[in-house]
Design a protein around this motif. Sequence first.
Motif, mmCIF file in Angstrom:
data_model
loop_
_atom_site.group_PDB
_atom_site.id
_atom_site.type_symbol
_atom_site.label_atom_id
_atom_site.label_comp_id
_atom_site.label_asym_id
_atom_site.label_seq_id
_atom_site.Cartn_x
_atom_site.Cartn_y
_atom_site.Cartn_z
ATOM 1 N N VAL A 58 40.857 29.054 39.209
ATOM 2 C CA VAL A 58 41.389 29.510 40.492
ATOM 3 C C VAL A 58 41.911 30.926 40.292
ATOM 4 O O VAL A 58 42.867 31.147 39.539
ATOM 5 C CB VAL A 58 42.502 28.572 40.991
ATOM 6 N N LEU A 59 41.286 31.882 40.949
ATOM 7 C CA LEU A 59 41.596 33.293 40.761
ATOM 8 C C LEU A 59 42.465 33.773 41.918
ATOM 9 O O LEU A 59 42.121 33.576 43.086
ATOM 10 C CB LEU A 59 40.316 34.118 40.686
ATOM 11 N N ILE A 60 43.588 34.429 41.602
ATOM 12 C CA ILE A 60 44.515 34.912 42.612
ATOM 13 C C ILE A 60 44.760 36.390 42.377
ATOM 14 O O ILE A 60 45.202 36.792 41.291
ATOM 15 C CB ILE A 60 45.859 34.157 42.563
ATOM 16 N N PRO A 88 33.396 30.769 46.503
ATOM 17 C CA PRO A 88 34.235 30.680 47.708
ATOM 18 C C PRO A 88 35.507 31.503 47.549
ATOM 19 O O PRO A 88 36.151 31.482 46.499
ATOM 20 C CB PRO A 88 34.564 29.187 47.808
ATOM 21 N N SER A 89 35.859 32.237 48.592
ATOM 22 C CA SER A 89 37.093 33.009 48.577
ATOM 23 C C SER A 89 37.698 33.006 49.977
ATOM 24 O O SER A 89 36.988 32.814 50.975
ATOM 25 C CB SER A 89 36.843 34.451 48.116
ATOM 26 N N ARG A 90 39.004 33.199 50.035
ATOM 27 C CA ARG A 90 39.707 33.326 51.302
ATOM 28 C C ARG A 90 40.784 34.386 51.149
ATOM 29 O O ARG A 90 41.223 34.702 50.032
ATOM 30 C CB ARG A 90 40.328 31.999 51.743
ATOM 31 N N LEU A 91 41.246 34.906 52.278
ATOM 32 C CA LEU A 91 42.144 36.048 52.301
ATOM 33 C C LEU A 91 43.474 35.685 52.952
ATOM 34 O O LEU A 91 43.515 34.875 53.881
ATOM 35 C CB LEU A 91 41.501 37.205 53.062
ATOM 36 N N ALA A 92 44.540 36.311 52.474
ATOM 37 C CA ALA A 92 45.874 36.099 53.029
ATOM 38 C C ALA A 92 46.545 37.441 53.280
ATOM 39 O O ALA A 92 46.364 38.386 52.506
ATOM 40 C CB ALA A 92 46.730 35.261 52.082
ATOM 41 N N ALA A 126 37.089 29.458 42.468
ATOM 42 C CA ALA A 126 37.515 29.816 43.818
ATOM 43 C C ALA A 126 38.461 30.996 43.691
ATOM 44 O O ALA A 126 39.184 31.126 42.687
ATOM 45 C CB ALA A 126 38.202 28.644 44.503
ATOM 46 N N ALA A 127 38.462 31.866 44.689
ATOM 47 C CA ALA A 127 39.294 33.068 44.640
ATOM 48 C C ALA A 127 40.096 33.204 45.922
ATOM 49 O O ALA A 127 39.591 32.945 47.020
ATOM 50 C CB ALA A 127 38.428 34.307 44.426
ATOM 51 N N PHE A 128 41.344 33.659 45.762
ATOM 52 C CA PHE A 128 42.233 33.883 46.891
ATOM 53 C C PHE A 128 42.858 35.264 46.729
ATOM 54 O O PHE A 128 43.477 35.554 45.700
ATOM 55 C CB PHE A 128 43.298 32.787 46.955
ATOM 56 N N LEU A 129 42.654 36.107 47.734
ATOM 57 C CA LEU A 129 43.048 37.510 47.656
ATOM 58 C C LEU A 129 44.027 37.837 48.764
ATOM 59 O O LEU A 129 43.833 37.435 49.919
ATOM 60 C CB LEU A 129 41.810 38.407 47.771
#
Length: 295
Positions: free
Chosen positions: A118-120, A185-189, A145-148
């Motif tokens: 899990v990449l942050i 898969p990635s999502r943005l915040a 999975a990545a969250f940026l």
Amino acid sequence: MANAFQDRRGTIFAEDAAVIAHTEWPGDQLELRVHAPRTAATARPGQFVHIACDPLLPMRRPLSIQRTDPETGWVEFLYKRLGFGTRLLARRQVGEALSLLGPIGRPFEVGEDIHYPVLIGGGVGIPPVIFLAEALKDRRGLAPAAFLGSEVPFPFDTVASDLAQPGLPDEATDADARLEHWGIPSRLASHAGLAGTYAGYVTDLARAYLEPLAPPERRRAALYAVGPEPMLEAAANLGRELGVATWLSLEEYMACAVGGCAGCTVRVAEPTGPAMRRVCVDGPVFPGEQVYPGP
């Protein structure tokens, strides 16, 4: 860890690099691509270079590596135009030469026992996450999975994701176009009201992804985080709470960046007690429980 510099003796070198692209993104963010074949051939995710921003500025600046292409020899960085050094660097034009010292530091390691990396990445912590994601995209047996997160417009193209991420907030619809293309898969915040993003912290997205995993699956997960200090602490606490291993990449002011000056030391917890370690060569990647040992 005390012998980290000796372990990598001969792997750090100076290289003259020609600027081949210099692109500006909103929010005073710039993407710099240089031709540096030695660095491109040896750099690993999580490492950085010490770059001479201008001939008139004797002190170098550390820049995380965002991507490399060993075949053609280019290396890419993302940075913000904030201080005197980066403002000078922002003026450099295609065709000009820059002096690099690198690749430096302890890189990220994704062990064979990890199935869910899990990449942050937060802000200027995004580049090492991109580098790590690209290195993992073709490894079999992984489900990364990545969250940026960013409080200014993201320094990359975004797309509405077609890659499912069950359990995430409905408003988190957009992804980094590069990661989407790589099948990660990635999502943005963001708290900045950016379209397609989750209006909260990037670690909230990581929690929403990890909590549905059963305990045996969590033992095969690991968090890899790069970003501002509050985000790193939140990631370490999340990993501790859920029983997930955590690896953090730290950032500190640096003078030499090769372990000689000890100007970038941080306090960490080790089995023998508290110790001071150099971010440049003992890190920048440390186990989360060493940096934030908790109560």
